[in-house]
Design an enzyme around this catalytic site. Structure first.
Site, short mmCIF file in Angstrom:
data_model
loop_
_atom_site.label_atom_id
_atom_site.label_comp_id
_atom_site.label_asym_id
_atom_site.label_seq_id
_atom_site.Cartn_x
_atom_site.Cartn_y
_atom_site.Cartn_z
CG PHE A 79 36.88 43.12 46.65
CD1 PHE A 79 36.60 44.66 46.39
CD2 PHE A 79 38.21 42.94 45.79
CE1 PHE A 79 37.15 45.30 45.70
CE2 PHE A 79 38.81 43.94 44.97
CZ PHE A 79 38.22 45.20 45.07
CG HIS A 102 39.65 52.51 48.98
ND1 HIS A 102 38.46 51.93 49.54
CD2 HIS A 102 40.11 51.72 48.15
CE1 HIS A 102 38.37 50.90 48.96
NE2 HIS A 102 39.04 50.69 47.79
CG ASN A 153 38.69 46.91 48.52
OD1 ASN A 153 37.36 47.83 48.64
ND2 ASN A 153 39.52 47.18 47.70
C1 LIG Z 1 47.70 41.00 48.14
C2 LIG Z 1 48.46 41.48 49.08
C3 LIG Z 1 47.84 41.62 50.45
C4 LIG Z 1 49.64 40.58 49.33
O1 LIG Z 1 50.57 41.21 50.25
P1 LIG Z 1 52.15 41.29 49.92
O2 LIG Z 1 52.08 42.16 48.45
O3 LIG Z 1 52.71 42.07 51.02
O4 LIG Z 1 52.73 39.96 49.93
P2 LIG Z 1 53.40 39.23 48.67
O5 LIG Z 1 54.29 40.29 47.61
O6 LIG Z 1 54.03 38.43 49.10
O7 LIG Z 1 52.26 38.57 47.88
C5 LIG Z 1 51.58 37.41 47.92
C6 LIG Z 1 51.12 36.90 46.83
O8 LIG Z 1 50.10 37.59 45.91
C7 LIG Z 1 50.72 37.87 44.78
N1 LIG Z 1 50.07 39.21 44.27
C8 LIG Z 1 50.14 40.38 44.92
N2 LIG Z 1 49.46 41.35 44.33
C9 LIG Z 1 48.89 40.73 43.46
C10 LIG Z 1 47.87 41.35 42.23
N3 LIG Z 1 47.57 42.48 42.11
N4 LIG Z 1 47.68 40.21 41.17
C11 LIG Z 1 48.01 39.10 41.22
N5 LIG Z 1 48.89 38.61 42.22
C12 LIG Z 1 49.12 39.42 43.32
C13 LIG Z 1 51.98 37.95 44.66
O9 LIG Z 1 52.81 37.75 43.46
C14 LIG Z 1 52.57 36.81 45.73
O10 LIG Z 1 52.68 35.69 45.07
P3 LIG Z 1 53.55 34.40 45.35
O11 LIG Z 1 53.26 34.26 47.05
O12 LIG Z 1 53.08 33.42 44.63
O13 LIG Z 1 54.87 35.05 45.08
C15 LIG Z 1 49.00 42.80 48.88
O14 LIG Z 1 49.78 42.99 47.56
C16 LIG Z 1 47.89 43.99 48.59
O15 LIG Z 1 47.19 44.54 49.65
N6 LIG Z 1 47.78 44.38 47.44
C17 LIG Z 1 46.97 45.58 46.85
C18 LIG Z 1 45.78 44.66 46.40
C19 LIG Z 1 45.06 45.87 45.48
O16 LIG Z 1 45.51 46.21 44.61
N7 LIG Z 1 44.15 46.53 46.07
C20 LIG Z 1 43.26 47.47 45.37
C21 LIG Z 1 41.93 47.09 44.82
S1 LIG Z 1 41.43 48.01 43.66
C22 LIG Z 1 40.31 49.18 44.38
O17 LIG Z 1 40.39 49.45 45.75
C23 LIG Z 1 39.70 50.09 43.72
C24 LIG Z 1 38.73 49.40 42.61
O18 LIG Z 1 38.69 48.16 42.61
O19 LIG Z 1 38.09 50.13 42.03
#
Ligand SMILES: CC(C)(COP(=O)(O)OP(=O)(O)OC[C@H]1O[C@@H](n2cnc3c(N)ncnc32)[C@H](O)[C@@H]1OP(=O)(O)O)[C@@H](O)C(=O)NCCC(=O)NCCSC(=O)CC(=O)O
Length: 403
Positions: free
Chosen positions: A224, A321, A354
């Site tokens: 964020f 978004h 974000n």
């Molecule tokens: C965080 C990322 C950049 C990570 O990239 P990848 O998924 O390709 O990589 P990856 O799977 O190896 O993940 C890296 C590490 O992050 C962890 N990880 C991934 N997503 C997670 C989450 N939501 N909560 C906790 N941990 C998380 C994984 O387990 C991993 O841990 P380890 O390496 O230990 O195995 C991606 O997952 C991403 O863009 N996620 C989307 C985030 C999201 O939900 N945004 C929306 C916000 S809400 C929104 O926008 C609306 C609002 O807020 O109102």
């Protein structure tokens, strides 16, 4: 046979932005964006974050944060919160401390000021005096005051005392799109209305140090950033002064049943306690097609998703978004979008992270500047889609004026 938005224009839309039945569509007449002056590169962020929160000893969490940042698709983020401010408020890094009052005190001035910086740009582009604004819709996740950011913003901009204000707090990342939807309704139903929409978001309201056992803290702090966006919305543009950018053909909101747990937040003594479920990217991927199809259908735009591997979706331009890189990847894969279709969203994510509700203004601004590039070429019709707590999906069908 496949019917794509590119090959079939809506039966009900007219050239002037109306629906062919005398109902005029509102248009986005101007867009402005702003960010705080200070920023941190994503490469430097992990060291910065663990150092300024005095948590360098948490090696495992630091390594995990590094993995998240490396995969985030983000190059830099802007923050109102500086190292100096944190030195004065070490309690901001520890959510067990009662820091909400201090956070809100900072936000009380900073939110309207950042919103004003974006709004001034929009008003200059609009080309009419600020006193011609009839309605003001302000939204932020960083506040909880009365008198609120709307009154302060109106004063900063010199709006009329009779401007009709609406203030929306805590709408999550879909707040900016929700505010635009409201502006469209106001503009289409109040003759002559000119609605200024403004959204400013500051990460400091939810800032906290890393904690064992709370992994979404790392997501929150890792993706964020701060920013503000503004737009002027109105129907029946006064030419040549007003130049529509996008007509807003429809705006709808869907709440995905059974997903209330996926994004949650609460103002607590230690700041905004926000949680994002791991499954957000797959959840968004699963639901985006039917939300957009439902929004397009009343306009006579049909997409046959079963033909050409779903290639029909490429007949639209997209303002998704950028909640996170994985969210964009999920949307791109589910809709079989061509590479480059989400380039505007990816550029905004890369440059700013974000920015919650403010992000949609940045993506629309990128899209209108991207005339020659892959994401817009040949596409008259497009959609803006945002996600927030609920899980809420805000979908707006847009018609670009220059394409
Ligand atoms: C965080 C990322 C950049 C990570 O990239 P990848 O998924 O390709 O990589 P990856 O799977 O190896 O993940 C890296 C590490 O992050 C962890 N990880 C991934 N997503 C997670 C989450 N939501 N909560 C906790 N941990 C998380 C994984 O387990 C991993 O841990 P380890 O390496 O230990 O195995 C991606 O997952 C991403 O863009 N996620 C989307 C985030 C999201 O939900 N945004 C929306 C916000 S809400 C929104 O926008 C609306 C609002 O807020 O109102």
């Amino acid at each position: 046979m496949a019917t794509t938005a590119a090959s079939r224009r809506p039966a009900v839309a007219s050239a002037g932005g109306g629906d062919g039945h005398g109902h005029r569509h509102a248009a986005v007449l101007a867009i402005g964006t702003a960010n705080p002056a200070s920023w941190v590169t994503q490469e430097e962020y992990v060291d910065w974050y663990f150092r300024v929160t005095n948590n360098e000893h948490l090696a495992d969490l630091k390594a995990k944060m590094k993995r998240i940042c490396d995969k985030s698709g983000i190059k830099k983020r802007h923050f109102h919160l500086t190292e100096e401010m944190l030195a004065d408020h070490p309690d901001f890094a520890d959510r067990a401390q009662p820091s909400l009052d201090a956070r809100l005190d900072v936000a009380a001035a900073a939110v309207p000021e950042l919103a004003a910086a974006a709004a001034r740009k929009a008003i200059v582009e609009w080309g009419r005096p600020a006193g011609d604004i009839t309605h003001l819709v302000v939204t932020t996740n960083s506040g909880g005051h009365v008198v609120g950011a709307d009154v302060r913003l109106a004063r900063l901009l010199g709006l009329r005392p009779t401007v009709r204000r609406t203030l929306l707090y805590l709408g999550g990342c879909s707040a900016g799109s929700g505010a635009l939807r409201l502006a469209k309704d106001l503009a289409e139903n109040a003759p002559g209305a000119r609605v200024l929409v403004a959204c400013a978001e500051l990460n400091l309201i939810a800032f906290r140090g890393p904690e064992d056992g709370c992994l979404d803290t790392l997501i929150l702090q890792g993706i964020f950033g701060d920013g503000a966006g503004a737009a002027v919305v109105g129907a029946d543009p006064v030419v040549p002064v007003e130049r529509p950018i996008f007509y807003m053909a429809s705006a709808s909101q869907t709440t995905i049943p059974g997903t209330e747990h996926a994004i949650t937040g609460q103002l607590r003594k230690g700041g905004l306690d926000y949680h994002i479920a791991h499954e957000m990217p797959s959840l968004v991927g699963e639901h985006i097609a039917h939300c957009v199809a439902d929004a397009l259908a009343p306009l006579g735009i049909g997409i046959d998703v079963d033909v050409d591997g779903g290639g029909g979706w490429n007949g639209l331009f997209w303002a998704v978004h950028p909640g996170g890189r994985a969210i964009l990847d999920s949307v791109e894969a589910r809709l079989a979008l061509a590479p480059g279709k989400l380039a505007a969203s990816r550029r905004v994510l890369g440059e700013f992270g974000n920015m919650a509700g403010a992000t949609v203004f940045f993506v629309l601004d990128e899209l209108r500047c991207a005339r020659g590039e892959g994401e817009r070429r040949g596409c008259e019709w497009g959609v803006a889609v945002a996600f927030g707590p609920g899980v809420t999906v805000e979908t707006m069908v847009l018609r670009a004026v220059h394409f």
